[in-house]
Motif scaffolding. Structure first.
Motif, PDB file in Angstrom:
ATOM      1  N   MET A   1       0.777  -1.240  -0.054  1.00  0.00           N
ATOM      2  CA  MET A   1      -0.105   0.109   0.116  1.00  0.00           C
ATOM      3  C   MET A   1       0.748   1.232  -0.292  1.00  0.00           C
ATOM      4  SD  MET A   1      -2.600   1.348   2.748  1.00  0.00           S
ATOM      5  CE  MET A   1      -1.237   2.112   3.610  1.00  0.00           C
ATOM      6  N   LYS A   2       0.446   2.288  -0.791  1.00  0.00           N
ATOM      7  CA  LYS A   2       1.289   3.398  -0.845  1.00  0.00           C
ATOM      8  C   LYS A   2       0.400   4.458  -0.357  1.00  0.00           C
ATOM      9  CE  LYS A   2       3.962   6.311  -3.921  1.00  0.00           C
ATOM     10  NZ  LYS A   2       4.261   6.606  -5.379  1.00  0.00           N
ATOM     11  N   LEU A   3       0.893   5.442   0.807  1.00  0.00           N
ATOM     12  CA  LEU A   3       0.220   6.433   1.588  1.00  0.00           C
ATOM     13  C   LEU A   3       0.946   7.661   1.475  1.00  0.00           C
ATOM     14  CD1 LEU A   3      -1.902   7.490   3.782  1.00  0.00           C
ATOM     15  CD2 LEU A   3      -0.034   6.589   5.509  1.00  0.00           C
ATOM     16  N   THR A   4       0.068   8.652   1.190  1.00  0.00           N
ATOM     17  CA  THR A   4       0.744   9.845   1.192  1.00  0.00           C
ATOM     18  C   THR A   4       0.283  10.902   2.375  1.00  0.00           C
ATOM     19  OG1 THR A   4       1.100  10.089  -1.151  1.00  0.00           O
ATOM     20  CG2 THR A   4       1.053  12.068  -0.345  1.00  0.00           C
ATOM     21  N   LEU A   5       0.967  11.429   2.923  1.00  0.00           N
ATOM     22  CA  LEU A   5       0.378  12.600   4.069  1.00  0.00           C
ATOM     23  C   LEU A   5       1.077  14.113   3.715  1.00  0.00           C
ATOM     24  CD1 LEU A   5       1.873   9.593   5.686  1.00  0.00           C
ATOM     25  CD2 LEU A   5       0.237  11.003   7.387  1.00  0.00           C
ATOM     26  N   ILE A   6       0.225  15.044   3.667  1.00  0.00           N
ATOM     27  CA  ILE A   6       0.716  16.363   3.287  1.00  0.00           C
ATOM     28  C   ILE A   6       0.289  17.316   4.390  1.00  0.00           C
ATOM     29  CG2 ILE A   6       0.058  18.030   1.705  1.00  0.00           C
ATOM     30  CD1 ILE A   6      -0.609  16.011  -0.247  1.00  0.00           C
ATOM     31  N   GLY A   7       1.240  18.282   4.643  1.00  0.00           N
ATOM     32  CA  GLY A   7       1.080  19.372   5.826  1.00  0.00           C
ATOM     33  C   GLY A   7       2.220  19.846   6.203  1.00  0.00           C
ATOM     34  N   LYS A   8       2.370  20.581   7.145  1.00  0.00           N
ATOM     35  CA  LYS A   8       3.468  21.156   7.880  1.00  0.00           C
ATOM     36  C   LYS A   8       4.104  19.883   8.492  1.00  0.00           C
ATOM     37  CE  LYS A   8       3.758  24.664  10.727  1.00  0.00           C
ATOM     38  NZ  LYS A   8       3.652  25.562  12.127  1.00  0.00           N
ATOM     39  N   ILE A   9       5.641  19.543   8.598  1.00  0.00           N
ATOM     40  CA  ILE A   9       5.954  18.425   9.063  1.00  0.00           C
ATOM     41  C   ILE A   9       6.983  18.677  10.148  1.00  0.00           C
ATOM     42  CG2 ILE A   9       7.739  16.403   8.530  1.00  0.00           C
ATOM     43  CD1 ILE A   9       6.824  16.895   5.617  1.00  0.00           C
ATOM     44  N   PHE A  10       7.072  17.969  11.290  1.00  0.00           N
ATOM     45  CA  PHE A  10       8.107  17.957  12.108  1.00  0.00           C
ATOM     46  C   PHE A  10       8.937  16.799  12.139  1.00  0.00           C
ATOM     47  CE2 PHE A  10       9.382  16.514  16.548  1.00  0.00           C
ATOM     48  CZ  PHE A  10      10.419  17.423  16.477  1.00  0.00           C
ATOM     49  N   ASP A  11      10.059  16.695  11.779  1.00  0.00           N
ATOM     50  CA  ASP A  11      10.566  15.376  11.160  1.00  0.00           C
ATOM     51  C   ASP A  11      11.377  14.670  12.272  1.00  0.00           C
ATOM     52  OD1 ASP A  11      13.092  16.871  11.503  1.00  0.00           O
ATOM     53  OD2 ASP A  11      13.561  16.604   9.483  1.00  0.00           O
ATOM     54  N   GLY A  12      11.278  15.302  13.730  1.00  0.00           N
ATOM     55  CA  GLY A  12      12.047  14.724  14.715  1.00  0.00           C
ATOM     56  C   GLY A  12      13.216  15.572  15.116  1.00  0.00           C
ATOM     57  N   GLU A  13      13.400  16.358  14.237  1.00  0.00           N
ATOM     58  CA  GLU A  13      14.589  17.471  14.537  1.00  0.00           C
ATOM     59  C   GLU A  13      14.360  18.986  13.890  1.00  0.00           C
ATOM     60  OE1 GLU A  13      19.442  17.300  13.806  1.00  0.00           O
ATOM     61  OE2 GLU A  13      18.254  16.223  12.430  1.00  0.00           O
ATOM     62  N   ARG A  14      13.717  19.059  12.849  1.00  0.00           N
ATOM     63  CA  ARG A  14      13.540  20.234  12.154  1.00  0.00           C
ATOM     64  C   ARG A  14      12.004  20.404  11.804  1.00  0.00           C
ATOM     65  NH1 ARG A  14      14.317  20.914   6.661  1.00  0.00           N
ATOM     66  NH2 ARG A  14      14.774  18.965   5.399  1.00  0.00           N
ATOM     67  N   VAL A  15      11.700  21.361  11.449  1.00  0.00           N
ATOM     68  CA  VAL A  15      10.224  21.748  10.771  1.00  0.00           C
ATOM     69  C   VAL A  15      10.365  22.068   9.360  1.00  0.00           C
ATOM     70  CG1 VAL A  15       8.277  23.300  10.883  1.00  0.00           C
ATOM     71  CG2 VAL A  15       9.508  22.591  13.185  1.00  0.00           C
ATOM     72  N   ILE A  16       9.275  21.405   8.561  1.00  0.00           N
ATOM     73  CA  ILE A  16       9.284  21.648   7.161  1.00  0.00           C
ATOM     74  C   ILE A  16       8.020  22.416   6.995  1.00  0.00           C
ATOM     75  CG2 ILE A  16       9.086  20.793   4.773  1.00  0.00           C
ATOM     76  CD1 ILE A  16      10.676  18.455   5.966  1.00  0.00           C
ATOM     77  N   PRO A  17       7.868  23.734   6.662  1.00  0.00           N
ATOM     78  CA  PRO A  17       6.695  24.190   6.620  1.00  0.00           C
ATOM     79  C   PRO A  17       5.505  23.855   5.822  1.00  0.00           C
ATOM     80  CG  PRO A  17       8.213  25.909   6.231  1.00  0.00           C
ATOM     81  CD  PRO A  17       8.745  24.545   6.131  1.00  0.00           C
ATOM     82  N   LYS A  18       5.851  23.114   4.798  1.00  0.00           N
ATOM     83  CA  LYS A  18       4.909  22.347   3.862  1.00  0.00           C
ATOM     84  C   LYS A  18       5.574  21.502   3.412  1.00  0.00           C
ATOM     85  CE  LYS A  18       0.464  22.177   1.925  1.00  0.00           C
ATOM     86  NZ  LYS A  18      -0.506  22.135   2.537  1.00  0.00           N
ATOM     87  N   GLY A  19       5.148  20.041   3.428  1.00  0.00           N
ATOM     88  CA  GLY A  19       5.858  19.049   2.953  1.00  0.00           C
ATOM     89  C   GLY A  19       5.085  17.617   2.527  1.00  0.00           C
ATOM     90  N   THR A  20       5.449  16.757   2.055  1.00  0.00           N
ATOM     91  CA  THR A  20       4.718  15.525   1.594  1.00  0.00           C
ATOM     92  C   THR A  20       5.649  14.529   2.195  1.00  0.00           C
ATOM     93  OG1 THR A  20       3.967  16.652  -0.368  1.00  0.00           O
ATOM     94  CG2 THR A  20       3.786  14.046  -0.140  1.00  0.00           C
ATOM     95  N   VAL A  21       4.880  13.504   2.817  1.00  0.00           N
ATOM     96  CA  VAL A  21       5.787  12.340   3.310  1.00  0.00           C
ATOM     97  C   VAL A  21       5.056  11.030   2.453  1.00  0.00           C
ATOM     98  CG1 VAL A  21       6.000  10.566   5.341  1.00  0.00           C
ATOM     99  CG2 VAL A  21       6.004  13.072   5.475  1.00  0.00           C
ATOM    100  N   VAL A  22       5.737  10.177   1.789  1.00  0.00           N
ATOM    101  CA  VAL A  22       5.564   9.010   1.067  1.00  0.00           C
ATOM    102  C   VAL A  22       5.683   7.797   1.719  1.00  0.00           C
ATOM    103  CG1 VAL A  22       5.415   7.940  -1.206  1.00  0.00           C
ATOM    104  CG2 VAL A  22       5.670  10.203  -0.957  1.00  0.00           C
ATOM    105  N   VAL A  23       4.746   6.825   2.164  1.00  0.00           N
ATOM    106  CA  VAL A  23       4.901   5.562   2.765  1.00  0.00           C
ATOM    107  C   VAL A  23       4.570   4.631   1.853  1.00  0.00           C
ATOM    108  CG1 VAL A  23       4.064   4.241   4.520  1.00  0.00           C
ATOM    109  CG2 VAL A  23       4.472   6.582   5.008  1.00  0.00           C
TER     110      VAL A  23
END
Length: 400
Positions: A1-23
């Motif tokens: 299964m492929k999942l996409t998440l879109i929004g502001k990201i806190f990656d555990g260290e820094r902040v990405i104001p707008k980003g996409t995570v692909v799983v």
């Protein structure tokens, strides 16, 4: 299964104001700055904030109603299993994808069943039975000694040789961390009793490290802190009585400090006014001097609640530890303590961050915990992704 998440990201260290995570399947395969929605995705989730799953580095699955040392030991084990299975799902839907149980009768089995897909919950780093001295604060002295030891969630050991055997017994149970009582606690309403001596602790740490397991040391007071440090323990649990000397030694050795502030907010009942004053003063100092010293020395601080699944300390409200830590550090540092720093303290290599190749352990949050840690409460958790599987968080249920 492929999942996409879109929004502001806190990656555990820094902040990405707008980003996409692909799983894909159980892994994060890409983290993209900007919005990039793939039609090939089975599902797309939009969130105010996407961040790693939360970690509670110190809790117990005791499954009790009454919160005292006698109840922790004599509670019916069927009740413990049923209540703790419920608590596992509650924790997951509240955003916790990893927890560490430091002493209970069921946690090793809970993790095994979770990994087999038979129950819903976070992964559990489990100590099996904790290690304690005979006659310590977690020994229910109202009971005959042989009976108390037979029903305890701890192995009692009273020499370096017994302690080595106790480590091996915990490993035989399936332990993935070893928990030791370097001191007593407030468990029986009086003053804190001594715990393991240095030679015993050294034997425990050596035997644990031989097996590749970290050692979590429950420590109240300077003697217990010093013994934990000198023995080579990996995490300090609670850590009441921290001072400049012990903080510097903890820093130099890279030991993690888990202050479990949330548990000390619970009202304390004692028939002994002197003991109550003694406890209140230690806790007052913990919330002030201890934490100030820990932050000023740059200790690796991780979130741990010491919640046990009782009415007073219910699983599901574990985010409160991050809220309390935000009194002493920035919100982003409190989020790190709940994710990436906690994963390091637990010795985990592939969770706690949103990075390509890491486990797909994520939460989709409504609101912005970077602005207020209260927005980590269960009502703000919209979706939880653990090992690539999607679960509805309590934020979705609250809309119905």
């Amino acid at each position: 299964m492929k999942l996409t998440l879109i929004g502001k990201i806190f990656d555990g260290e820094r902040v990405i104001p707008k980003g996409t995570v692909v799983v894909e399947d159980d892994k994060i395969v890409d983290v993209i700055e900007g919005e990039e929605n793939s039609r090939a995705s089975s599902k797309t989730i939009y969130a105010d904030l996407i961040m790693p799953g939360l970690i509670d580095a110190h809790l117990h699955f005791f499954g009790v109603e009454e919160d005292n040392v006698l109840s922790w030991n004599i509670v019916n084990e069927i009740d413990v299993a049923i209540r703790s299975t419920r608590d596992m799902e509650t924790l997951l839907r509240s955003g916790f994808t990893t927890v560490r149980d430091l002493g209970s009768k069921v946690a090793v089995r809970l993790d095994r069943l979770q990994r087999r897909g038979e129950i819903i919950g976070p992964r559990v780093i489990a100590s099996g039975y904790s290690l304690a001295i005979t006659g310590g604060n977690d020994d229910p002295k109202e009971l005959p000694l042989d009976f108390a030891q037979s029903i305890s969630y701890s192995f009692y050991c009273d020499s370096p040789y017994e302690c080595r055997k106790a480590v091996r017994k915990a490993i035989r149970q399936g332990a993935t961390v070893i928990k030791v009582y370097s001191s007593g606690a407030f468990s029986q309403g009086g003053r804190i009793l001594p715990g393991f001596a240095l030679d015993e602790l050294k034997a425990i740490v050596e035997e644990s490290h031989r097996a590749g397991l970290l050692v979590a040391s429950h420590a109240y007071g300077k003697e217990a802190l010093m013994n934990s440090i000198m023995a080579g323990g990996d995490t300090i649990e609670h850590g009441l009585g921290l001072d400049e000397e012990t903080a510097q030694m903890i820093k130099e050795r890279g030991i993690c400090y888990i202050p479990t502030l949330a548990t000390y907010q619970i009202p304390f009942e004692s028939v002994n006014p002197e003991a109550k004053m003694y406890r209140e003063e230690m806790i007052r100092r913990h919330f002030n001097e201890d934490m100030k010293i820990a932050v000023e020395h740059g200790l690796k601080i991780a979130t741990g609640t010491d919640y046990v699944g009782s009415k007073k300390r219910p699983h599901g409200q574990n985010y409160i530890e991050a809220v309390l830590l935000s009194r002493y550090m920035s919100n982003i540092d409190a989020l790190r303590a709940s994710t990436s720093v906690a994963s390091e303290c637990l010795g985990l290599r592939n969770v706690g961050y949103i990075r390509a190749g890491f486990k797909a352990d994520l939460i989709a949050v409504r609101g912005d915990p970077l602005a207020s840690l209260e927005e980590l409460s269960p009502s703000h958790i919209m979706y939880v992704v653990k090992d690539g599987k999607i679960y509805r968080g309590y934020g979705n249920y609250s809309e119905e």
